[in-house]
Design a protein around this motif. Structure first.
Motif, short mmCIF file in Angstrom:
data_model
loop_
_atom_site.label_atom_id
_atom_site.label_comp_id
_atom_site.label_asym_id
_atom_site.label_seq_id
_atom_site.Cartn_x
_atom_site.Cartn_y
_atom_site.Cartn_z
N PHE A 76 -2.42 -2.20 -11.67
CA PHE A 76 -3.55 -2.74 -10.78
C PHE A 76 -2.82 -3.54 -9.50
CE2 PHE A 76 -5.55 -2.93 -14.82
CZ PHE A 76 -6.74 -2.29 -14.51
N CYS A 77 -3.37 -3.23 -8.29
CA CYS A 77 -2.77 -3.83 -7.03
C CYS A 77 -4.07 -4.24 -6.09
CB CYS A 77 -1.87 -2.81 -6.31
SG CYS A 77 -0.98 -3.60 -5.00
N GLY A 79 -18.10 -7.68 -4.21
CA GLY A 79 -17.50 -7.98 -5.71
C GLY A 79 -17.13 -6.70 -6.18
N MET A 80 -15.85 -6.37 -6.07
CA MET A 80 -15.67 -4.66 -6.45
C MET A 80 -16.35 -4.15 -5.30
SD MET A 80 -15.09 -4.58 -10.55
CE MET A 80 -14.34 -3.07 -10.36
N GLY A 94 -9.66 -1.56 0.04
CA GLY A 94 -10.94 -1.74 -0.83
C GLY A 94 -10.41 -2.92 -2.08
N HIS A 95 -11.36 -2.80 -3.15
CA HIS A 95 -11.18 -3.99 -4.16
C HIS A 95 -9.75 -3.88 -4.53
CE1 HIS A 95 -11.90 -6.56 -7.36
NE2 HIS A 95 -11.45 -5.66 -8.28
N SER A 96 -9.39 -2.58 -4.88
CA SER A 96 -8.12 -2.39 -5.50
C SER A 96 -7.56 -1.25 -4.78
CB SER A 96 -7.84 -2.49 -7.09
OG SER A 96 -8.52 -1.25 -7.44
N MET A 97 -6.42 -0.77 -5.27
CA MET A 97 -5.74 0.38 -4.56
C MET A 97 -6.46 1.82 -5.43
SD MET A 97 -3.75 -0.24 -2.28
CE MET A 97 -3.10 1.69 -2.10
N SER A 98 -7.08 1.52 -6.37
CA SER A 98 -8.01 2.65 -6.86
C SER A 98 -9.17 3.01 -6.11
CB SER A 98 -8.12 2.55 -8.44
OG SER A 98 -9.16 1.24 -8.55
N ASP A 99 -9.70 1.82 -5.23
CA ASP A 99 -10.81 2.00 -4.47
C ASP A 99 -10.42 2.42 -3.01
OD1 ASP A 99 -13.30 1.30 -3.21
OD2 ASP A 99 -12.96 -0.88 -3.32
N ASP A 124 0.93 -1.36 0.05
CA ASP A 124 -0.07 -0.04 -0.08
C ASP A 124 0.91 1.05 0.06
OD1 ASP A 124 -1.13 2.18 2.04
OD2 ASP A 124 -2.85 1.17 1.05
N GLN A 125 1.94 1.30 0.80
CA GLN A 125 2.86 2.42 0.82
C GLN A 125 3.64 2.53 -0.17
OE1 GLN A 125 5.50 2.20 4.28
NE2 GLN A 125 6.73 3.97 3.40
#
Length: 391
Positions: A91-92, A229-230, A292-297, A80-81
């Motif tokens: 994506f992560c 889911g997401m 979150g679902h991904s690092m963009s969430d 995350d950092q």
């Protein structure tokens, strides 16, 4: 005379290496070597009996599970950092909160068994044998990564672990194919095929269930149900949220995915079921992701901070194992704190390497596409530039 005697005593004492207070306490503790714990009864579908409702934990295994879960937790927090510092791009998808799943699954199978999963794969990469350094280096796209810096977060592999698959649900048929190979070879090995609650609605999962049932493949289909889911809750996305029953004609069981011991025993039961030649089985792990679902969430637009904090407070898998071990005298708080310190150092050292190691050069773009073919040319971003492949 007294001053001379005091000086002599001081010199003797200064030559003695003093142990930290915590180590002295740990060394003098009268440990239990083994303890028995109750585990939550699994809900069953098309099964007359399920996993046991009690299990035995040795001190050695308890310390191993604790270290592994703590390592996965710290590794994901470091990812995350690094993502926020732009060392990790693209994506992560992080799995902190779900540590009991990956550690419990590995504890319930043999190293020669097989595992395939979706893009939320970092924890399983570690439990299958990859080092923290190779995982973080792959996330940052460095040559020291497990896929030479070319796979990234969603495409990591190690012996008997087939990724990290970015296409939702695509690992279902692939896992059935691995199980087919196990049956063909007659080696009594099984394949754990993991997918999320969102992927459970994919048609190819149902197709994989059907083929596996027809051919009685040694495949454990595992739905990691982390409730979202997401950004969509399971209640809004699925007409039936009993994912362990979604195999219809396949037997299934629902497991507390926040309890590493419960996951271990359920995995042993499911793997033994497949090894006996009875065919596939479905296992639902009820778990929870903190990120979150991904690092963009950000993870809080469709659920409240209070909900996440409530799970952390009541059901955190690391906390649950820690409390069990301390209360049963399998370990002391001080000993577990020492493990925490060692894990933090390991993560920091790995992160240091992952941010300073070199990136793969452009000339290696065509390397390792195939393992045993003659060299051939690969076109790069510029059509006039050709790169040689390397097996």
């Amino acid at each position: 005379m007294r001053k001379m005697l005091a000086a002599a005593v001081s010199r003797v004492l200064s030559g003695v290496t003093q142990k930290p207070a915590s180590r002295v306490l740990v060394a003098s503790c009268n440990y239990s070597k083994v303890a028995t714990f109750p585990i939550k009864k699994c809900d069953l579908y098309r099964l007359e009996e399920g996993p046991p409702v009690t299990t035995v934990l040795t001190r050695e295994d308890g310390l191993k599970y604790y270290r592994m879960m703590q390592t996965v937790r710290r590794m994901e927090l470091k990812a995350d950092q690094l993502y926020k510092q732009k060392f990790i791009r693209g994506f992560c998808h992080l799995c902190d909160g779900q540590e009991a799943c990956c550690v419990g699954l590995e504890a319930g199978i043999n190293p020669t068994d097989h595992v395939i999963t979706s893009y939320r794969a970092h924890g399983l990469c570690y439990t299958r044998g990859l080092s923290v350094r190779s995982i973080l280096s792959e996330l940052t796209g460095r040559r020291g990564g497990c896929a030479k810096g070319k796979g990234g977060s969603m495409h990591m592999y190690v012996k008997n672990f087939y990724g990290g698959n970015g296409i939702v649900g695509a690992q279902g048929p692939l896992g059935a194919g691995v199980a087919l190979a196990c049956k063909y070879k007659g080696n009594k090995e099984v394949c754990l095929t993991l997918y999320g609650d969102g992927a459970a609605n994919q048609g190819q999962i149902a197709e994989a269930h059907n083929m596996a049932a027809l051919w009685k493949l040694p495949c454990v289909f595992i739905c990691e149900n982390n409730l979202y889911g997401m950004g969509t809750s399971v209640e809004r996305a699925a007409a039936s949220t009993d994912y362990y029953k979604r195999g219809h004609f396949l037997p299934g069981l629902k497991v507390d995915g926040m309890d590493v011991l419960g996951v271990r025993e359920a995995t042993k039961f499911a793997a033994d079921y497949c090894r006996s030649g009875k065919g596939p089985i479905v296992m639902e792990l009820q778990t929870y992701r903190y990120h979150g679902h991904s690092m963009s969430d950000p993870g809080i637009s469709y659920r409240s901070r209070e909900e996440v904090q409530n799970v952390r407070r009541k059901s955190d898998p690391i906390m649950l194992l820690k409390d069990r071990m301390v209360n049963s005298k399998l370990a002391t708080i001080e000993e577990l704190k020492e493990i925490d310190v060692e894990v933090r150092k390991e993560i920091e050292d790995a992160a240091q390497f992952a941010t300073t190691d070199t990136e793969p050069p452009l000339e290696e773009l065509g390397h390792h596409i195939y393992c045993d073919t003659p060299p051939f040319e690969v076109r790069g971003a510029n059509q006039w530039i050709k790169f040689k492949s390397l097996g």
